[in-house]
Design an enzyme around this catalytic site. Structure first.
Site, short mmCIF file in Angstrom:
data_model
loop_
_atom_site.label_atom_id
_atom_site.label_comp_id
_atom_site.label_asym_id
_atom_site.label_seq_id
_atom_site.Cartn_x
_atom_site.Cartn_y
_atom_site.Cartn_z
N ASN A 1 -64.97 112.24 -32.76
CA ASN A 1 -63.28 111.78 -33.02
C ASN A 1 -62.12 111.72 -31.74
O ASN A 1 -62.08 112.61 -30.99
CB ASN A 1 -63.14 113.12 -33.60
CG ASN A 1 -61.58 112.78 -34.48
OD1 ASN A 1 -60.62 111.26 -33.89
ND2 ASN A 1 -60.89 113.78 -35.30
N TRP A 2 -62.52 110.41 -31.64
CA TRP A 2 -61.76 110.38 -30.07
C TRP A 2 -60.17 110.81 -30.39
O TRP A 2 -59.00 111.03 -29.64
CB TRP A 2 -61.53 109.01 -29.86
CG TRP A 2 -62.98 108.53 -29.71
CD1 TRP A 2 -64.09 108.80 -29.58
CD2 TRP A 2 -63.44 106.66 -29.01
NE1 TRP A 2 -64.91 108.96 -28.38
CE2 TRP A 2 -64.70 107.01 -28.24
CE3 TRP A 2 -62.81 105.94 -28.70
CZ2 TRP A 2 -65.51 106.09 -27.52
CZ3 TRP A 2 -63.31 104.90 -27.70
CH2 TRP A 2 -64.60 104.77 -27.73
N LYS A 3 -59.45 110.74 -31.46
CA LYS A 3 -58.48 110.82 -32.18
C LYS A 3 -57.36 109.64 -31.58
O LYS A 3 -58.04 108.82 -31.76
CB LYS A 3 -56.96 112.07 -31.94
CG LYS A 3 -58.26 113.34 -32.00
CD LYS A 3 -58.10 114.38 -32.50
CE LYS A 3 -58.60 115.05 -33.16
NZ LYS A 3 -58.58 117.05 -33.49
N HIS B 1 -58.30 114.70 -42.56
CA HIS B 1 -58.55 115.14 -41.23
C HIS B 1 -57.05 115.82 -41.22
O HIS B 1 -56.61 115.60 -41.77
CB HIS B 1 -58.71 114.30 -39.83
CG HIS B 1 -58.87 115.38 -38.89
ND1 HIS B 1 -57.71 115.46 -37.61
CD2 HIS B 1 -59.57 115.14 -37.58
CE1 HIS B 1 -57.58 116.41 -37.39
NE2 HIS B 1 -59.37 116.46 -37.30
N GLU C 1 -55.42 116.75 -39.64
CA GLU C 1 -53.89 116.34 -38.81
C GLU C 1 -52.80 115.07 -39.60
O GLU C 1 -52.20 115.31 -39.68
CB GLU C 1 -54.05 115.74 -37.54
CG GLU C 1 -54.40 116.36 -36.41
CD GLU C 1 -55.55 116.01 -34.97
OE1 GLU C 1 -56.37 115.47 -35.30
OE2 GLU C 1 -55.91 117.10 -34.75
N GLU D 1 -63.38 122.10 -40.99
CA GLU D 1 -62.34 122.23 -39.58
C GLU D 1 -60.87 122.92 -39.81
O GLU D 1 -60.39 122.88 -40.48
CB GLU D 1 -62.18 121.07 -39.18
CG GLU D 1 -63.08 119.56 -38.88
CD GLU D 1 -62.84 119.00 -37.91
OE1 GLU D 1 -63.00 118.71 -36.69
OE2 GLU D 1 -61.64 118.03 -38.52
N GLY E 1 -58.54 121.43 -30.79
CA GLY E 1 -57.78 122.31 -29.93
C GLY E 1 -57.74 123.15 -29.72
O GLY E 1 -56.74 122.97 -28.21
N SER F 1 -62.93 123.15 -31.82
CA SER F 1 -63.12 123.29 -30.70
C SER F 1 -65.03 123.70 -29.72
O SER F 1 -65.19 124.29 -28.86
CB SER F 1 -62.43 124.27 -29.64
OG SER F 1 -61.23 123.79 -29.94
N GLY G 1 -63.36 116.72 -30.93
CA GLY G 1 -62.61 116.19 -30.17
C GLY G 1 -62.60 115.88 -29.13
O GLY G 1 -63.43 115.24 -28.25
P1 PGA Z 1 -61.63 119.52 -30.93
O1 PGA Z 1 -61.00 118.23 -32.30
O2 PGA Z 1 -62.67 119.76 -31.08
O3 PGA Z 1 -60.85 118.94 -30.11
O4 PGA Z 1 -60.66 120.90 -31.54
C1 PGA Z 1 -61.86 118.44 -33.33
C2 PGA Z 1 -61.64 117.76 -34.35
O5 PGA Z 1 -60.36 117.50 -34.83
O6 PGA Z 1 -62.15 116.95 -35.40
#
Ligand code: PGA
Length: 247
Positions: free
Chosen positions: A13-15, A98, A100, A169, A175, A211, A232
């Site tokens: 997931n590049w965000k 997600h 976010e 998640e 993150g 993470s 991510g």
């Molecule tokens: P992260 O993000 O691996 O940077 O914790 C995962 C995600 O939000 O999908």
């Protein structure tokens, strides 16, 4: 692309990261993976880079997709992107719900179910995300929150749900650099699996995200109910991402 039921699945997931130059390095690097692997993998990129992703990954076994979509199929919805548009750019997958998006953009369980349905209606597999916040975790509300989030998707029924991918998640692990423990995640996945069994939906992939990196991914993959990872930060570093797919 082909996502095999029996294969592990690792998605990046590049965000809201990337630029045309860096993406080209990353996407071309992904093509160097050993296709005999027991692992399928893909990338979820920002909308403007779908065209670039299509042109580089076209003809490979790598999947790609977006990180969001509209509940509507077309019309006066300024700034929105429909499932049909994603399909034109070769998307097989789309992230839905997600944390976010749930937290920053106030997406509700009902929005998320509609988005998952919209994706499936054009043959795109939604990767539906669930997870509790740190406050909910501390208040020992995890199972209630997950039950609530998952139930609203299960209302779509077994036939529809069976075509989805789930990703657990915990918001507090995303993150942060510190993943949840594999045992903790296994318990949640087992719980979700039980909910799926109740509606007769079997064989659904449940990924873990939060993470995940090359140094800890294997500890999740040995768990019986963890079918892969949603990655991510580590998906933006080609060597890290490739080493997770090779485990
Ligand atoms: P992260 O993000 O691996 O940077 O914790 C995962 C995600 O939000 O999908």
């Amino acid at each position: 692309m082909t996502i095999k039921k029996s294969n592990r699945l690792v998605l990046g997931n590049w965000k809201m990261n990337g630029n045309i130059l860096d993406n080209a390095i990353l996407l071309n690097g992904l093509k160097n993976v050993d296709y005999s692997l027991h692992c399928d993998f893909g990338v979820l990129v920002p909308f403007p880079y779908l065209s670039q992703t299509l042109s580089i990954l076209h003809g490979t076994k790598i999947s790609w997709g977006a990180q969001n979509l509209s509940i509507h199929s077309s019309g006066a919805y300024t700034g929105e992107v429909s499932a049909t548009m994603l399909k034109e750019f070769g998307c097989d997958l789309v992230l839905v719900g997600h944390s976010e998006r749930r937290i920053l953009y106030k997406e509700t369980n009902s929005d998320i179910a509609k988005k998952a349905f919209a994706a499936l209606s054009v043959g795109i597999t939604p990767v539906v995300c669930f997870g509790e916040t740190l406050d909910e975790f501390k208040a020992k509300q995890t199972f209630n929150i997950i039950e609530n989030q998952v139930s609203s998707i299960l209302e779509l029924g077994c036939e529809i749900v069976s075509r989805m991918i789930f990703s657990y998640e915990p918001v507090w692990a995303i993150g942060s650099g510190s993943a949840a423990s594999p045992e903790y995640v296994q318990d949640i996945h087992f719980f979700i699996r039980g909910m799926l069994d109740q509606i007769g939906a079997s064989g659904i992939k449940i990924l873990y995200g939060g993470s995940v990196k090359s140094s800890n991914a294997a500890s999740f993959f040995v768990m019986p109910d963890i079918d892969g990872a949603l990655v991510g930060n580590a998906s933006l570093i080609i060597d890290d991402f490739l080493s997770i797919t090779k485990l």
